[in-house]
Design a protein around this motif. Structure first.
Motif, short mmCIF file in Angstrom:
data_model
loop_
_atom_site.label_atom_id
_atom_site.label_comp_id
_atom_site.label_asym_id
_atom_site.label_seq_id
_atom_site.Cartn_x
_atom_site.Cartn_y
_atom_site.Cartn_z
N ARG A 359 17.16 80.84 74.32
CA ARG A 359 18.41 81.11 75.04
C ARG A 359 18.46 82.61 75.35
O ARG A 359 18.13 83.45 74.50
N GLU A 360 18.89 82.90 76.57
CA GLU A 360 19.01 84.28 77.00
C GLU A 360 20.47 84.73 76.93
O GLU A 360 21.39 83.92 76.75
N ALA A 361 20.63 86.04 77.07
CA ALA A 361 22.00 86.59 77.04
C ALA A 361 22.86 85.90 78.09
O ALA A 361 22.44 85.73 79.25
N GLY A 362 24.00 85.48 77.69
CA GLY A 362 24.92 84.79 78.59
C GLY A 362 24.82 83.29 78.49
O GLY A 362 25.71 82.57 78.99
N ASP A 363 23.69 82.75 77.89
CA ASP A 363 23.55 81.30 77.73
C ASP A 363 24.44 80.81 76.58
O ASP A 363 24.76 81.57 75.65
N THR A 364 24.78 79.53 76.66
CA THR A 364 25.53 78.91 75.58
C THR A 364 24.54 78.40 74.52
O THR A 364 23.54 77.76 74.84
N ILE A 365 24.81 78.69 73.27
CA ILE A 365 24.01 78.17 72.17
C ILE A 365 24.81 77.06 71.51
O ILE A 365 25.93 77.28 71.04
N TYR A 366 24.25 75.84 71.53
CA TYR A 366 24.96 74.66 71.08
C TYR A 366 24.69 74.37 69.60
O TYR A 366 23.72 74.87 69.00
N ALA A 367 25.56 73.50 69.04
CA ALA A 367 25.33 73.06 67.66
C ALA A 367 23.99 72.37 67.53
O ALA A 367 23.28 72.49 66.50
N SER A 368 23.57 71.63 68.56
CA SER A 368 22.27 70.95 68.52
C SER A 368 21.13 71.95 68.44
O SER A 368 20.08 71.69 67.82
N ASP A 369 21.29 73.13 69.10
CA ASP A 369 20.26 74.17 69.02
C ASP A 369 20.16 74.71 67.59
O ASP A 369 19.06 74.89 67.05
N ILE A 370 21.35 74.96 66.99
CA ILE A 370 21.36 75.49 65.64
C ILE A 370 20.75 74.49 64.66
O ILE A 370 19.95 74.85 63.78
N ASN A 371 21.12 73.22 64.79
CA ASN A 371 20.56 72.19 63.90
C ASN A 371 19.07 71.98 64.14
O ASN A 371 18.31 71.66 63.22
N ARG A 372 18.66 72.14 65.41
CA ARG A 372 17.24 71.96 65.72
C ARG A 372 16.41 73.06 65.05
O ARG A 372 15.28 72.81 64.60
N LEU A 373 16.96 74.29 64.96
CA LEU A 373 16.27 75.34 64.23
C LEU A 373 16.01 74.92 62.78
O LEU A 373 14.92 75.07 62.24
N LYS A 374 17.07 74.43 62.15
CA LYS A 374 16.96 73.99 60.75
C LYS A 374 15.94 72.86 60.60
O LYS A 374 15.07 72.88 59.71
N ASP A 375 16.05 71.82 61.46
CA ASP A 375 15.15 70.66 61.34
C ASP A 375 13.69 71.04 61.60
O ASP A 375 12.78 70.50 60.96
N SER A 376 13.48 71.93 62.57
CA SER A 376 12.12 72.37 62.87
C SER A 376 11.51 73.09 61.66
O SER A 376 10.36 72.84 61.27
N LEU A 377 12.29 73.98 61.04
CA LEU A 377 11.80 74.68 59.85
C LEU A 377 11.51 73.70 58.72
O LEU A 377 10.45 73.79 58.07
N ASN A 378 12.41 72.78 58.47
CA ASN A 378 12.24 71.83 57.36
C ASN A 378 11.10 70.84 57.59
O ASN A 378 10.69 70.17 56.63
N SER A 379 10.63 70.71 58.82
CA SER A 379 9.53 69.75 59.09
C SER A 379 8.15 70.32 58.73
O SER A 379 7.16 69.58 58.72
N ILE A 380 8.12 71.60 58.42
CA ILE A 380 6.82 72.24 58.12
C ILE A 380 6.31 71.73 56.76
O ILE A 380 7.04 71.74 55.78
N LEU A 381 5.08 71.28 56.75
CA LEU A 381 4.46 70.74 55.53
C LEU A 381 3.57 71.78 54.88
O LEU A 381 3.05 72.67 55.54
#
Length: 381
Positions: A359-381
């Motif tokens: 996301r660039e300056a001025g873009d909207t950051i959604y709850a799905s983006d924030i949760n996707r960060l968490k899920d992506s990190l937690n998927s690392i084996l």
């Protein structure tokens, strides 16, 4: 006038090369016999023998001894009256059989035809005037076996590898004449150790490492010895396959060793493989407060700092250097640049669950983006 007596002489048993048994009978033709005598080739064989009183009939036995084999003899008997006048005689010719062979066979050949780790095949041949019947075999002077015939191969089995033995043989003929022993010394083949063809890690965990081993031998593999940092940890009789070293420490370098041994006790040299166990996987990240689409949400400075810290813990776990994140504090404005730093730091670890879009300056950051960060990190084996 007296009539001639009836006299006969006949073989009375088995004729041998040096012995002929006979019987002689006398029947009176008028006069009585008082004496008798046996002759060999016209010469008296023994003295004149007498009856205890004159007889009109009688049968007497005699043995001709000390004869030669394969020779014809004239055998005669005379019966006499009291005045030593012959009353009658009879003669037969008998040929003795050939003298038996008393000479033992001669061994012509006795040598190793083939030598292996556990057996030696010998070749033997012999000759004899009356024919070779067979052989007696000996191992280190002790009776081992026998074989019929005048030549052939004979195998001494069940031997030890790399050992010197004395192989003996005697030949015997149809008259049981036996030769002296002939010996041959030979050393069985040395036992070649097994060869390890594969030894590598198939799975490396935090507390265990699974290794694969494969080996070969000229006969068969009996088993394996396993070593951890040079110390024996286990033995197994399994064939080629996997072996797991357990109870290891995370993020620690180990040397895994193996030796192979065969059925004769020969063992290979030690094969080694070094590997480092995995680091402890960080705990999964959880937001302090849920972030739900369609609802307003806050990301606290504490949550964001914890997330940045957990990302670097995962990067250390994956063997990557720490990422540098912009420090935040309570009351700061949440910027797209903060978000972008985390996206790039997680993306570098190739998570199974992909990171959200930048996301660039001025873009909207959604709850799905924030949760996707968490899920992506937690998927690392």
């Amino acid at each position: 006038m007296e009539m001639l007596a009836v006299v006969s002489i006949a073989v009375s048993g088995t004729v041998q090369y040096n012995y002929i048994p006979v019987s002689a009978s006398f029947t009176s033709g008028g006069g009585l016999a008082s004496y008798y005598r046996f002759f060999l080739n016209g010469v008296g064989d023994g003295s004149v023998e007498s009856f205890s009183s004159p007889v009109s009939s009688a049968t007497k036995y005699h043995s001709y001894n000390g004869l030669r084999g394969n020779t014809s003899y004239s055998l005669t008997v005379h019966f006499y009256n009291s005045s030593m006048v012959s009353l009658g005689s009879n003669t037969i010719t008998v040929k003795t059989p050939a003298e038996p062979d008393t000479t033992p066979p001669s061994i012509n050949s006795w040598y190793a035809n083939s030598i292996s780790k556990k057996s030696v095949e010998m070749y033997v041949s012999a000759s004899d005037s009356s024919g070779v019947s067979g052989f007696y075999f000996y191992l280190n002077g002790s009776s081992y076996g026998s074989m019929y015939g005048s030549s052939g191969r004979y195998t001494f089995s069940g031997l030890n590898a790399g050992t010197t033995y004395s192989f003996g043989v005697k030949a015997y003929d149809i008259y049981s004449n036996t030769s002296s022993m002939v010996n041959y010394s030979a050393r069985t083949s040395s036992n070649a150790p097994p060869t390890i063809s594969s030894w590598y890690a198939t799975q490396i965990g935090e507390n265990s490492v699974t290794m694969y081993v494969a080996a070969s031998d000229d006969e068969f593999i009996s088993g394996y010895w396993f070593y951890l940092n040079g110390s024996s940890v286990s033995t197994t009789s399994e064939g080629n396959g996997r072996y797991t070293f357990y109870n290891l420490k995370p993020n620690t370098s180990y040397t895994f060793g193996v030796k192979v041994y065969d059925g004769d006790g020969a063992q290979s040299s030690l094969s080694s493989y070094s590997a480092t166990t995995k680091k402890n996987r960080p705990d999964e990240f959880v937001w302090d407060n849920g972030k739900y689409s369609g609802y307003a949400f806050n990301v606290t400075a504490n949550e964001w700092t914890r997330l940045c810290t957990r990302v670097n813990e995962f990067r250390f776990y994956k063997g990557l250097s720490n990422s540098v994140f912009t420090a935040v504090k309570k009351g700061d404005v949440f910027k797209a640049s903060h978000y972008k730093e985390l996206v790039n730091a997680i993306k570098a670890m190739s998570p199974p669950t992909s990171v959200p879009n930048i996301r660039e300056a001025g873009d909207t950051i959604y709850a799905s983006d924030i949760n996707r960060l968490k899920d992506s990190l937690n998927s690392i084996l």
